[in-house]
Design a protein around this motif. Structure first.
Motif, mmCIF file in Angstrom:
data_model
loop_
_atom_site.group_PDB
_atom_site.id
_atom_site.type_symbol
_atom_site.label_atom_id
_atom_site.label_comp_id
_atom_site.label_asym_id
_atom_site.label_seq_id
_atom_site.Cartn_x
_atom_site.Cartn_y
_atom_site.Cartn_z
ATOM 1 N N ASP A 180 0.843 -1.189 0.000
ATOM 2 C CA ASP A 180 0.000 0.000 0.000
ATOM 3 C C ASP A 180 0.880 1.241 0.000
ATOM 4 N N SER A 181 0.281 2.392 0.281
ATOM 5 C CA SER A 181 1.011 3.657 0.194
ATOM 6 C C SER A 181 2.015 3.842 1.327
ATOM 7 N N SER A 183 4.270 1.347 1.756
ATOM 8 C CA SER A 183 5.283 0.350 1.380
ATOM 9 C C SER A 183 6.553 1.000 0.849
ATOM 10 N N TRP A 199 3.354 -0.251 -4.071
ATOM 11 C CA TRP A 199 2.079 0.405 -3.798
ATOM 12 C C TRP A 199 1.131 0.154 -4.965
ATOM 13 N N PHE A 213 3.713 9.932 -1.835
ATOM 14 C CA PHE A 213 4.449 8.678 -1.706
ATOM 15 C C PHE A 213 5.914 8.884 -2.094
#
Length: 271
Positions: A180-181, A183, A199, A213
């Protein structure tokens, strides 16, 4: 005399090249590493994503399953557009990675039983990945080692992780998983090269989220892997305008971000 002069010139040339390569590696080591990866070989990647990348000189990794549009052309002797598109993408420096042939996923995600991962064996997945490698070699003959991305970010067959066996068979070199964001990769010492987090960028993701990110990766001096799908259309799509503007942001900050292919980044961090 001439021999000494020639030897000196060769030595100087070697030292110059060595210093140049060392400088590049040192410079990259101080940047955030950004990998732009795209799954499923979608048409929108060919029509929109790649032209945007090429216009800015950025390189990305495309994980292909089968070859969309690879059926015979309506015109005898004419290369199908998708085949030509992916061949040209490889020639322009983009990486073509393996995403299996039939993209097996769990049934609970709506997959038909004929291609659901629950009905797969290790032997079947090995044959499928090997076959896909053969197809990729026809599109991109210069690349000898392939990276891999798990279909639906699932790396299990009947409860067993199959990827190490695929690697040990020499079919893949590195593998990308999901995430996900959050990672962001910072612990390179313990990074599993056969399950690198990424992500998964979902439909409607905004420009601010994409940049946020990247900034987290920059702040941590780490590595961030984006997992895109559709660009402007198709599944898990982000708008073409958002994609383009994000690429422009990365391009405008070369001193902060090293944008490279998945395999090149992994070779760098594992060495």
């Amino acid at each position: 005399m001439h021999l000494k002069l020639l030897t000196g010139l060769l030595l100087a040339s070697f030292l110059s090249l060595s210093t140049s390569a060392q400088t590049k590696k040192t410079n990259n080591a101080h940047k955030a590493i950004i990998c732009l990866t795209y799954d499923d070989g979608l048409e929108s990647q060919l029509t929109t994503g790649i032209p945007q990348l090429d216009s800015l000189g950025l390189k990305a990794t495309f994980f292909l399953n089968a070859i969309q549009g690879s059926s015979p052309s309506d015109v005898i002797g004419q290369t199908p557009e998708a085949v030509l598109g992916w061949t040209n993408a490889a020639k322009h420096g983009h990486e073509l990675g393996n995403h299996t042939l039939f993209h097996p996923c769990p049934k609970n995600l709506g997959w038909d039983s004929t291609v659901s991962i629950e009905n797969y064996t290790i032997d079947r997945i090995l044959k499928e990945i090997s076959t896909q490698n053969a197809l990729l070699t026809l599109l991109d003959p210069k690349r000898k080692k392939r990276s891999f991305a798990f279909p639906c970010n699932n790396n299990l067959i009947q409860g067993h992780d199959y990827v190490k066996l695929v690697h040990d068979k020499g079919l893949i070199r590195f593998a990308r998983g999901g995430g996900d964001s959050n990672s962001v990769i910072t612990d390179f010492k313990h990074l599993d090269p056969l399950n690198v987090p990424s992500w998964h960028v979902w439909t409607g993701t905004t420009l601010d989220q994409l940049i946020s990110f990247a900034e987290k990766v920059k702040k941590s001096h780490g590595m961030g892997v984006y997992q895109f799908h559709g660009v402007g259309s198709q599944i898990f799509k982000i708008s073409s305008e958002t994609h383009r503007t994000f690429l422009e942001y990365l391009k405008a900050h070369p001193e902060e971000y090293w944008v490279t292919t998945f395999s090149e980044a992994m070779q760098f961090v594992t060495k």
